[in-house]
Every structure is written in structure tokens, then in C-alpha cells.
Motif scaffolding. Structure first.
Motif, PDB file in Angstrom:
ATOM      1  N   VAL A   1       0.753  -1.247   0.050  1.00 42.10           N
ATOM      2  CA  VAL A   1      -0.115   0.066   0.103  1.00 42.10           C
ATOM      3  C   VAL A   1       0.918   1.240   0.011  1.00 42.10           C
ATOM      4  CG1 VAL A   1      -1.821  -1.021   1.262  1.00 42.10           C
ATOM      5  CG2 VAL A   1      -0.201   0.191   2.566  1.00 42.10           C
ATOM      6  N   LEU A   2       2.051   1.150  -0.192  1.00 41.44           N
ATOM      7  CA  LEU A   2       3.098   2.198  -0.226  1.00 41.44           C
ATOM      8  C   LEU A   2       3.238   3.090  -1.344  1.00 41.44           C
ATOM      9  CD1 LEU A   2       5.860   0.941   2.256  1.00 41.44           C
ATOM     10  CD2 LEU A   2       3.766   2.060   2.692  1.00 41.44           C
ATOM     11  N   ASP A   3       3.360   4.352  -1.302  1.00 40.41           N
ATOM     12  CA  ASP A   3       3.675   5.194  -2.503  1.00 40.41           C
ATOM     13  C   ASP A   3       5.204   5.435  -2.401  1.00 40.41           C
ATOM     14  OD1 ASP A   3       1.074   5.586  -3.214  1.00 40.41           O
ATOM     15  OD2 ASP A   3       0.634   6.882  -1.643  1.00 40.41           O
ATOM     16  N   GLY A   4       5.786   5.243  -1.373  1.00 36.53           N
ATOM     17  CA  GLY A   4       7.367   5.457  -1.229  1.00 36.53           C
ATOM     18  C   GLY A   4       7.814   4.684   0.284  1.00 36.53           C
ATOM     19  N   ALA A   5       9.059   4.563   0.553  1.00 38.26           N
ATOM     20  CA  ALA A   5       9.417   4.006   1.554  1.00 38.26           C
ATOM     21  C   ALA A   5      10.858   4.609   2.025  1.00 38.26           C
ATOM     22  CB  ALA A   5       9.857   2.654   1.367  1.00 38.26           C
ATOM     23  N   ILE A   6      11.017   5.041   3.433  1.00 42.63           N
ATOM     24  CA  ILE A   6      12.301   5.364   3.913  1.00 42.63           C
ATOM     25  C   ILE A   6      12.810   4.258   4.423  1.00 42.63           C
ATOM     26  CG2 ILE A   6      12.998   6.959   5.747  1.00 42.63           C
ATOM     27  CD1 ILE A   6      10.287   8.561   5.506  1.00 42.63           C
ATOM     28  N   LEU A   7      13.941   3.929   4.040  1.00 44.82           N
ATOM     29  CA  LEU A   7      14.721   3.036   4.809  1.00 44.82           C
ATOM     30  C   LEU A   7      15.902   3.572   5.527  1.00 44.82           C
ATOM     31  CD1 LEU A   7      15.813  -0.149   4.818  1.00 44.82           C
ATOM     32  CD2 LEU A   7      17.144   0.411   2.719  1.00 44.82           C
ATOM     33  N   VAL A   8      15.996   3.248   6.864  1.00 48.55           N
ATOM     34  CA  VAL A   8      16.978   3.812   7.741  1.00 48.55           C
ATOM     35  C   VAL A   8      18.074   2.905   8.110  1.00 48.55           C
ATOM     36  CG1 VAL A   8      17.124   4.850   9.950  1.00 48.55           C
ATOM     37  CG2 VAL A   8      14.591   4.871   8.960  1.00 48.55           C
TER      38      VAL A   8
ATOM     39  N   LEU B   1      16.878   6.785   1.300  1.00 49.56           N
ATOM     40  CA  LEU B   1      17.466   6.314   2.564  1.00 49.56           C
ATOM     41  C   LEU B   1      17.954   7.253   3.335  1.00 49.56           C
ATOM     42  CD1 LEU B   1      18.061   4.130  -0.027  1.00 49.56           C
ATOM     43  CD2 LEU B   1      19.924   3.585   1.390  1.00 49.56           C
ATOM     44  N   PHE B   2      17.654   7.281   4.702  1.00 50.41           N
ATOM     45  CA  PHE B   2      18.298   8.323   5.738  1.00 50.41           C
ATOM     46  C   PHE B   2      19.370   7.381   6.354  1.00 50.41           C
ATOM     47  CE2 PHE B   2      17.983  10.363   9.887  1.00 50.41           C
ATOM     48  CZ  PHE B   2      18.394  11.709   9.339  1.00 50.41           C
ATOM     49  N   ILE B   3      20.494   7.950   6.523  1.00 51.97           N
ATOM     50  CA  ILE B   3      21.523   7.374   7.157  1.00 51.97           C
ATOM     51  C   ILE B   3      21.507   8.036   8.572  1.00 51.97           C
ATOM     52  CG2 ILE B   3      24.128   6.666   6.961  1.00 51.97           C
ATOM     53  CD1 ILE B   3      22.375   5.925   4.684  1.00 51.97           C
ATOM     54  N   ASN B   4      21.217   7.292   9.655  1.00 53.89           N
ATOM     55  CA  ASN B   4      21.051   7.875  11.073  1.00 53.89           C
ATOM     56  C   ASN B   4      22.233   7.504  11.725  1.00 53.89           C
ATOM     57  OD1 ASN B   4      19.520   9.135  12.850  1.00 53.89           O
ATOM     58  ND2 ASN B   4      18.534   7.109  13.571  1.00 53.89           N
ATOM     59  N   LYS B   5      22.118   8.612  13.029  1.00 61.67           N
ATOM     60  CA  LYS B   5      23.268   8.269  14.106  1.00 61.67           C
ATOM     61  C   LYS B   5      24.536   8.720  13.508  1.00 61.67           C
ATOM     62  CE  LYS B   5      20.954   4.533  16.109  1.00 61.67           C
ATOM     63  NZ  LYS B   5      21.257   3.108  16.833  1.00 61.67           N
ATOM     64  N   MET B   6      24.660   9.756  12.505  1.00 62.52           N
ATOM     65  CA  MET B   6      26.045  10.177  11.930  1.00 62.52           C
ATOM     66  C   MET B   6      26.545  11.088  13.029  1.00 62.52           C
ATOM     67  SD  MET B   6      26.425   8.981   9.201  1.00 62.52           S
ATOM     68  CE  MET B   6      27.511   9.802   8.786  1.00 62.52           C
TER      69      MET B   6
ATOM     70  N   ARG C   1      15.121   3.257 -10.332  1.00 61.45           N
ATOM     71  CA  ARG C   1      16.611   3.061 -11.163  1.00 61.45           C
ATOM     72  C   ARG C   1      17.609   3.566 -10.140  1.00 61.45           C
ATOM     73  NH1 ARG C   1      14.126   6.229 -15.409  1.00 61.45           N
ATOM     74  NH2 ARG C   1      15.978   6.875 -15.979  1.00 61.45           N
ATOM     75  N   VAL C   2      17.343   4.676  -9.339  1.00 59.98           N
ATOM     76  CA  VAL C   2      18.407   5.279  -8.511  1.00 59.98           C
ATOM     77  C   VAL C   2      17.641   5.500  -7.141  1.00 59.98           C
ATOM     78  CG1 VAL C   2      19.741   6.373 -10.123  1.00 59.98           C
ATOM     79  CG2 VAL C   2      17.638   7.727  -9.231  1.00 59.98           C
ATOM     80  N   PHE C   3      18.771   5.623  -6.105  1.00 62.78           N
ATOM     81  CA  PHE C   3      18.204   5.981  -4.797  1.00 62.78           C
ATOM     82  C   PHE C   3      18.823   6.859  -3.983  1.00 62.78           C
ATOM     83  CE2 PHE C   3      18.246   1.517  -6.404  1.00 62.78           C
ATOM     84  CZ  PHE C   3      17.022   1.126  -6.289  1.00 62.78           C
ATOM     85  N   PRO C   4      18.277   8.130  -3.902  1.00 63.29           N
ATOM     86  CA  PRO C   4      18.671   9.395  -2.959  1.00 63.29           C
ATOM     87  C   PRO C   4      18.977   9.072  -1.730  1.00 63.29           C
ATOM     88  CG  PRO C   4      16.384   9.511  -3.329  1.00 63.29           C
ATOM     89  CD  PRO C   4      16.733   8.470  -4.117  1.00 63.29           C
ATOM     90  N   CYS C   5      20.108   9.369  -1.087  1.00 63.57           N
ATOM     91  CA  CYS C   5      20.537   9.184   0.204  1.00 63.57           C
ATOM     92  C   CYS C   5      20.773  10.554   1.084  1.00 63.57           C
ATOM     93  CB  CYS C   5      21.841   8.545   0.494  1.00 63.57           C
ATOM     94  SG  CYS C   5      21.656   6.757  -0.362  1.00 63.57           S
ATOM     95  N   TRP C   6      20.477  10.515   2.316  1.00 61.43           N
ATOM     96  CA  TRP C   6      20.581  11.677   3.060  1.00 61.43           C
ATOM     97  C   TRP C   6      21.290  11.440   4.381  1.00 61.43           C
ATOM     98  CZ3 TRP C   6      16.166  11.301   0.075  1.00 61.43           C
ATOM     99  CH2 TRP C   6      15.910  12.324  -0.599  1.00 61.43           C
TER     100      TRP C   6
END
Length: 845
Positions: free
Chosen positions: A91-98, A125-130, A193-198
Motif C-alpha cells: 500500500v506504499l507510495d514510497g519507503a524510507i529505509l533507515v 535512504l536516511f543514514i542515521n546516527k551520524m 533506478r536510483v536511490f537518494p541518500c541523506w
């Protein structure tokens, strides 16, 4: 306003719920960001979650930002609750992968990633605990590319070239214009095709606002879908008063209170609609596309079900691999306890409550010990039932090794149905695939649909251990109905018996579950961990990360009993271990497991392979071994095999022509082929009176077959699929096939594997029966070895080389050998296997 449903997923303890709190806070949805460790998280609404500090049930929260409304679905991160997570993906339109900035990609991260790609969900993608010591941006990025693949780019760098380097279309646009349009980049992200990362810290709100704004810029431009109502159910729950709630995402049209909804079979009315955010909800009269609501009044819904214009029911990949017996307190009514468990099964379908009426025993299927503890707590909190559980047992599965035809006939008085099915082994993980090739002029379409329905409605059991059947394709090839006497239930009986009849004739293959797992230990314990993993037959690779050694492993579940406790003790409590289900693969010791289970397929009267024929006005039971002698329709598989053998004869003629063409190519390149005997080398001229030497005839004694191992493995579909999971298993399976082949034909088989890249490898030869397995030495390829050996053997023996390497084929022809392609060799092996089975059948009769 645009409405999106966004899921938040991660490996446990990566900071998923903390990021949810931060997103709600920066958007103004909550005044204070809660903390998991303080038990104050907005989305951890259950006492068990607050106490354990993990998410157990998926929950939703609504936030507004700019011109968009986002429904966040916070999903469980612990592997034991992976089925709950998977159900939200549809049911998702998008996913945040932590991802944890200190741990990088972990075992459950890889499972989540595979599921996201399977459901084709755009992923951010959210790269956490930086902010923590040990967080390394470069190391995390390397971990992403090594474990998950390509396509990642830093969205906060503002460098379009990095995104373009991951996609051909983007690179073409970048090279022509020097930049990337927002539309092109958005399309690449939404198409996966590509996956943005923060990068940032959710706890300290670092980078959270930038992440939210960036994600909104990449979400697809969608217009609300008007028209008829459609929705997808992803969850069933009950509130504190016991009211059943159906959680769904509206995909089209509108849903109003008192509307009737249908799943294509039954129709029910919605009595109330709830819009949840955290533990609070508001009642609404109407819900539209993009909204996630909970409906009251629906009793027949289940997760994955489509309503209205949404058709079908989703099939989920993650399933439990362990079974436990429920131990009830003395004096507890088991029937009542089953009712309570069925209620929990309604909410968690993967629980699979098994009730053994004869023994009055209850069984449940679970992912692991944490879910076991949660289930016990749920039974105590909701029903006051204090239960214990017996030791866990492994959930095996079965498939088959070769195609078979199953026949089911059901003809008691005034009933009639006959069904012919071809059952074939399928790719690993394919489940059960159904098809029909039966002409409609022989069996009406409605009867065919009914047969396929009966095939799908039942969990078919294997005949080795009684475990569920999987990884097969079942094709309806023929069937017959009676104009007057056939009823719907007749085809159910005939269909079930046909499946069982086919399985009784096939060679069963027992499959056992495997785990992927990651073990992290200080460097001084590397040797100890390696020894433990080898003793448990685990496949692993190790990498060094600072002072820590990280083992990425996979092994059978049966080999990992008590491993967590033993690894912790071996590393003096410093080991970190996480597991995730990898899938099902051939069991290493099927005979031992079958003996322990003690299943007798002929004693299983509920799954009989016998058929019922009419004789002298009454139904007569006919043993499955005699069914083909009584069936009313001709067999289809045997007819196909005869046609294949005729085609093979034609191919043999064509192959001879191909060999002649290859010989001409060789002679044009290297000159004429001259065969010589040992004595013909440097022979002096003969006297004129002596008869000229005519050579020796082709030897008819021992035949040698040289097999290019890896060429065959990656040419045969069965072995190729197996090699993707475990190259060792593929090698072992090929050796098993060749041993049967060699024993029946009484030839000599040499199986050659490349080992030329192994430093210092002297090469080795292992003897398995009359099959020699050769591992080439360093700097020697399998091609080189085969060329060398074939040249020597061809002087005295008939030699054939099995390979699809074109150049190698030409060279061995020059040695006087015969070549056979991988496809032709596979067909030859199958014919040999059929001949073996025919011989065994003749001996039994």
C-alpha cells in the motif's frame, strides 16, 4: 492536496521510530518528539512496545507539509515481525529505509531491500546516527554498494553527476545538457533506478528537515484516481472493546459509511470509518484516494485482500520457519483456547494455528523467540490465558526432482470426474504455479476453472515427511466430466487425488529453511567464530571494520540451534548476532529427517493417492499403483516423452551435421586432422612390399565423458538457480546427477572445476564412485585441463566432452573427440534418468 502513504523500515535499533518522531515534530504534527528509550514515543502505543523498546505492530501517523499530506506507516524492525512489515509494502507510495551510520547494512536490512524491490516501492535512504563516534559516511556508502547493489547517490551534495553515473538515461541527459531536470530525476527515483541518500541524526534533528523536503521533491506527481471504489487491506486489528477493524488504503473512488464493499465473493457494509494518527482517531463519513482508514463492520476481510476495483489477494514471501506446541494450563478447555488463538490468527495470518482434533493439541507457527514471548503476553493480557510452549520444531517443505503425471478418478455411483495433471519442479522460491493446457473442446472452461480453484484452495502435502509442497508447476493437461452425473465436488476429489498420485510416483526432495545472519566480534575471536561456523556447515565471508570482524553468513536453521548463546559465550558476551530468513534449500540429511518424522503417506487417508472407479454399479477403491491401468483418458506426459525422443533422433542427425561443420572450420584454421597411433610417431619408411598402415578402428570399449563443471552448472536452469544461493550445493547436485548417470551407463566420468585463481593451489582429484572430480591447479583453467586430458585419452578410448564453450568444442574435435553441448547433455541425462526409473518399475512388477 496531494496524499501519499510512506512506510518507514529498518533493521532493529537503526533509529526508525526516532526518525518518525522527528518527522512528526518538524512538520508540526506533534509538539514534542518522544523517545523510544523513555517510553514516550508517539507511535509506540502498546505497553509491550514501550516495555521492550521495539515496534511490534505497524501504526500510522498523519502529517501535513507544504501542499502534501503524508500518512506515515511505522513498521516493525525486528526480524520476528517481518510478516507485519511486509504486509504494509503493497500500500506504499514510497519507503524510507533507515540505515545506522555506525552499523551500516545489517542482515534484516537486506531482507527489507529485497522486499522493497519485489514490490517496486520508490525508496529514500536516511543514514542515521551520524553524530555518534564510529559513524563513517564513506564506509556506509561502501556497505550499501557491496550488500545492496548500485544506484545510490548523495541527495544533499547537489552534484547531478553522481546521480547520472548510476543510470544510462540520466547520464545521456547530463552529457548533453550538463545538468538533470527535476522531472528526469524524479522519474528515475520513482521507477527504482536510483536511490537518494541523506545523512543526519534523527535524535538531534540534524538533517531531518532537509530530508523531508528532499523526499517530497522526489515523490511521484499523481492525480487522485476517480471512478469506482477500490482499496487494498493490509492489516486487521481489534480495539480495547474488541471491535474488529479493517485497515486499508483507498486506491480509487470514495468510501462512505454504510457503503457496501465486496471482494468479488461476498458483500458487507461499512458501519464506521476511523482515521488514526498514533493511538488517537477521529470518525469520518468519507475517505478518498491516498488515505489510510480503519473500517468497522467487515468480518470477512484479511490482509492482502483487494476490495472493489482492486482484485485478488497479495501473496507474501516471509513465512515462519518454526512450529511450537501450545501447552495449556491444566483444566483449560482446548476448544475455547483455539477460538482465542483463531482471533489472533485473524490479525496475524502467518500464525497458522493448527488444531489436532484427535490428539487435542494446538500448534502455532512463529518466526522466533521474541514473537513467542509476545504471543504469550497477548494471550495473558487479552484473554487471561497463561500458556507455555513446547520446544520448537523446524518447518520443512518438499518439492520433486522430475516431471510426473498424476491421475485422479472419482466415480462412485452417479458421480464422475477424471483429472490429469503434470507436476514439474519449479525454480527455488517460486511456490506453486498453476496452468492449464487442456483444450476447451475436451473439457469445458468452467470445469477447468473449478479444477484450478481446487488446486489453489488446499495446502498439498509432500509424501516424504508430509511437509507442504512448494516450488512446482502444476498443469492441467486433460480431464473428463459426465453430462449428467458430474457435480462440483467430484472434481475436488479427482483433483486432490491426481496431485497425490503424481507425488507418489515422483522423487521427493526435502527442503529445509536457511537463515542469513551477521556475526560481529572483536578481532581476537575470529578464529573461534570460524571454527564454530565451519562446524555448523555455514557459508560465510568476513571483513574487517576497524577492530571488529564482521561475518556475513548463511546456514540451515537446523544447524543453528543454540548458536546465539554459544557465540555470546565464546566471545565473552561481546558478539552481536542478527538473523533473517533466507529461504528454503535442499536438506543435507533428508533420510535422517524423514526417519525422525516417521510419516507414512499411504496411511494418510485424508490425502489419499487412490482413485475410485465404478464396477458393477458400485464405487471401488483402486490403489494408486494401478490407477494408470484403469484411467479412462490416455496419459499425456508419456506421449510427450515419446515425441521428445523422436525429436531427439532428429537432433542427433543435425548434431552430426554440426560436427562436420566444426571439423571443416578446424581444418581451415589449423590444417587437416591426422590421427596417429603411438607407434606411428617417427616411423621409418616401409618397404614397398609391406602393406600400407591403415590405422586402428574406433575403439568400442570404455567411454570417457569429460564434463566442464561450471559451464554445465550455469547452463542448466536447475543448477544455475541453485548456484545463485550456494555454489557448493550446485556442485554437490551436479555430482549426484553424474553418479547416477555413470552407474547406469557404466562409463567413466571426469568432472572438472576451475580452481586456477586460488593462490598456491596444487590441484586435486577426488574419487566419488567411478566419477573423478578434478579441481585444477593454480593458473590452469578447466579448458586447459580438458584439452590436455582429451588429447591423451583419445589415443586409446572413445572420448566425449560436455561443454557449450565453442572454441573448446573445436579444439577437442581436433583431438578426435566427440563434443556434446550443455543442452544436449542435459537431455541425455534426463533420458538416462527415465531409463533408470523404467528399469526400477519393471523390477517392482
Amino acid at each position: 492536496m496531494k496524499k501519499y502513504v510512506i512506510g518507514i523500515l529498518a533493521h532493529v535499533d537503526a533509529g526508525k521510530t526516532t526518525l518518525s518522531e522527528a518527522l512528526l515534530y518538524v512538520s508540526g504534527a506533534i509538539r514534542t518528539a518522544g523517545r523510544v528509550d523513555h517510553g514516550s514515543a508517539f507511535l509506540d502505543t502498546f505497553e509491550m512496545e514501550r516495555r521492550r523498546g521495539i515496534t511490534i505492530f505497524s501504526k500510522q501517523a498523519v502529517l501535513s507539509t507544504g501542499n502534501a499530506v503524508l500518512t506515515l506507516l511505522d513498521t516493525p524492525g525486528h526480524v520476528d515481525f517481518a510478516p507485519e512489515m511486509e504486509r504494509t509494502l503493497a500500500v506504499l507510495d514510497g519507503a524510507i529505509l533507515v540505515i545506522s551510520g555506525t552499523d551500516g547494512v545489517q542482515s534484516h536490512t537486506m531482507t527489507v531491500w529485497r522486499l522493497l524491490r519485489k514490490y517496486r516501492v520508490p525508496t529514500f535512504l536516511f543514514i542515521n546516527k551520524m553524530d555518534l563516534n564510529g559513524a563513517d559516511r564513506v564506509r556506509v556508502r561502501r556497505s550499501l554498494e557491496q550488500e545492496l547493489g548500485a544506484g545510490f547517490f548523495d541527495a544533499d551534495s547537489g552534484d547531478p553527476e553522481e546521480a547520472a553515473s548510476n543510470d544510462e538515461d540520466l547520464m545521456e541527459e547530463y552529457l548533453s545538457s550538463g545538468t538533470l531536470s527535476g522531472h528526469s530525476l524524479r522519474s528515475a527515483v520513482t521507477e527504482g533506478r536510483v536511490f537518494p541518500c541523506w545523512y543526519g541524526s534523527a535524535l538531534k534533528l540534524q538533517g531531518v528537515q532537509e530530508f523531508l523536503e528532499g523526499m517530497l521533491a522526489f515523490l511521484p506527481e499523481r492525480e487522485p484516481s476517480a471512478g469506482a471504489f477500490g482499496a487494498r487491506v493490509f492489516k486487521i486489528s481489534r480495539d480495547e472493546q474488541g471491535v474488529r477493524l479493517t485497515h486499508m488504503k483507498i486506491t480509487s473512488g470514495l468510501l462512505r459509511v454504510r457503503d457496501a464493499v465486496t471482494d468479488g465473493q461476498r458483500e458487507e457494509k461499512v458501519t464506521r470509518l476511523r482515521l488514526y494518527s498514533g493511538s488517537r482517531y477521529s470518525q469520518v463519513d468519507c475517505a478518498g484516494p491516498g488515505e489510510v482508514i480503519a473500517a468497522e463492520g467487515l468480518t470477512g476481510t484479511r490482509p492482502g485482500m483487494g476490495l472493489g476495483t482492486e482484485k485478488g489477494t497479495a501473496e507474501y514471501l516471509v513465512e515462519p520457519v518454526l512450529s511450537y506446541r501450545v501447552l495449556l494450563p491444566e483444566g483449560t478447555d482446548p476448544i475455547r483456547a483455539v477460538g482465542w488463538l483463531r482471533q489472533l490468527e485473524d490479525e496475524e495470518p502467518q500464525l497458522h494455528v493448527d488444531w489436532n482434533e484427535r490428539q487435542k493439541e494446538i500448534g502455532v507457527r512463529l518466526m522466533g523467540p521474541v514473537q513467542l514471548e509476545v504471543l504469550a503476553q497477548q494471550l495473558l493480557d487479552r484473554f487471561g490465558l497463561n500458556v507455555e510452549f513446547g520446544p520448537g520444531s523446524i518447518r520443512y517443505r518438499e518439492t520433486i526432482a522430475e516431471p510426473v503425471e498424476g491421475v485422479g478418478h472419482y466415480e462412485p455411483l452417479r458421480h464422475y470426474a477424471e483429472v490429469h495433471l503434470v507436476i514439474e519442479p519449479g525454480p527455488n522460491g517460486s511456490g506453486i504455479v498453476l496452468d492449464s493446457v487442456c483444450p476447451e473442446d475436451r473439457l469445458d472452461r468452467n470445469w477447468q476453472r473449478l479444477i484450478l480453484t481446487h488446486l489453489a484452495e488446499k495446502q498439498h502435502l509432500g509424501v516424504l515427511t508430509g511437509s507442504p509442497l512448494t516450488d512446482v508447476k502444476i498443469t492441467l493437461t486433460a480431464g473428463r466430466a459426465h453430462e449428467k452425473h458430474t457435480e462440483g465436488g467430484d472434481f475436488r476429489q479427482a483433483t486432490y487425488r491426481a496431485v497425490r498420485h503424481g507425488l507418489m510416483q515422483a522423487t521427493p526432495v526435502l527442503l529445509e529453511p536457511w537463515y542469513d545472519f551477521v556475526v560481529t566480534v572483536p578481532g581476537q575471536y575470529v578464529g573461534r567464530v570460524m571454527n564454530d561456523l565451519s562446524a555448523r556447515h555455514a557459508e560465510y565471508k568476513v571483513r574487517q571494520e576497524g577492530e571488529l570482524a564482521v561475518f556475513t553468513c548463511s546456514a540451515a536453521v537446523s544447524d543453528l540451534r543454540d548458536y546465539t548463546a554459544e557465540a555470546a559465550a565464546a566471545a565473552h558476551g561481546t558478539a552481536q548476532i542478527s538473523f533473517t530468513v533466507k529461504g528454503y534449500f535442499p536438506c543435507r540429511e533428508p533420510e535422517t529427517v524423514a526417519e525422525q518424522i516417521g510419516y507414512d503417506p499411504e496411511a494418510d487417508t485424508e490425502n489419499t493417492a487412490d482413485s475410485v472407479f465404478c464396477s458393477h454399479g458400485a464405487g471401488v477403491n483402486v490403489n494408486w499403483r494401478e490407477v494408470t491401468a484403469h484411467m479412462h483418458l490416455p496419459g499425456t506426459l508419456r506421449r510427450e516423452q515419446e515425441e521428445e525422443e523422436r525429436e531427439q533422433a532428429v537432433r542427433c542427425v543435425d548434431r552430426a551435421a554440426d560436427d562436420e561443420e566444426l571439423r571443416r572450420i578446424f581444418e581451415r584454421t589449423y590444417g587437416p586432422i591426422r590421427r596417429r597411433t603411438e607407434g606411428s610417431v617417427n616411423r621409418p619408411a616401409r618397404p614397398a612390399s609391406e602393406k600400407p598402415y591403415r590405422g586402428t578402428p574406433v575403439r568400442t570399449g570404455t567411454e570417457y565423458v569429460l564434463v566442464d563443471g561450471y559451464n554445465i552448472i550455469f547452463a542448466w536452469e536447475e543448477l544455475k538457480c541453485l548456484a545463485e544461493k550456494s555454489l557448493d550445493s550446485a556442485r554437490a547436485r551436479l555430482l549426484e546427477i553424474l553418479r547416477n548417470y555413470q552407474a547406469f551407463l557404466d562409463n567413466r566420468v571426469i568432472l572438472v572445476f576451475d580452481a586456477y585463481k586460488v593462490k598456491g593451489n596444487p590441484g586435486s582429484v577426488e574419487q566419488h564412485g567411478n566419477v573423478a572430480v578434478v579441481y585444477t591447479r593454480e593458473a590452469e583453467t578447466a579448458d586447459m585441463y580438458i584439452e590436455k586430458v582429451s588429447r591423451g585419452l583419445a589415443k586409446n578410448y572413445r572420448v566425449r566432452v560436455a561443454t557449450s564453450d565453442g572454441l573448446e568444442q573445436i579444439i577437442v574435435l581436433g583431438h578426435g573427440c566427440l563434443r556434446i553441448s550443455a543442452a544436449q547433455f542435459e537431455e541425455e541425462v534426463r533420458r538416462t534418468d527415465r531409463a533408470i526409473r523404467a528399469y526400477l518399475d519393471s523390477q517392482r512388477s
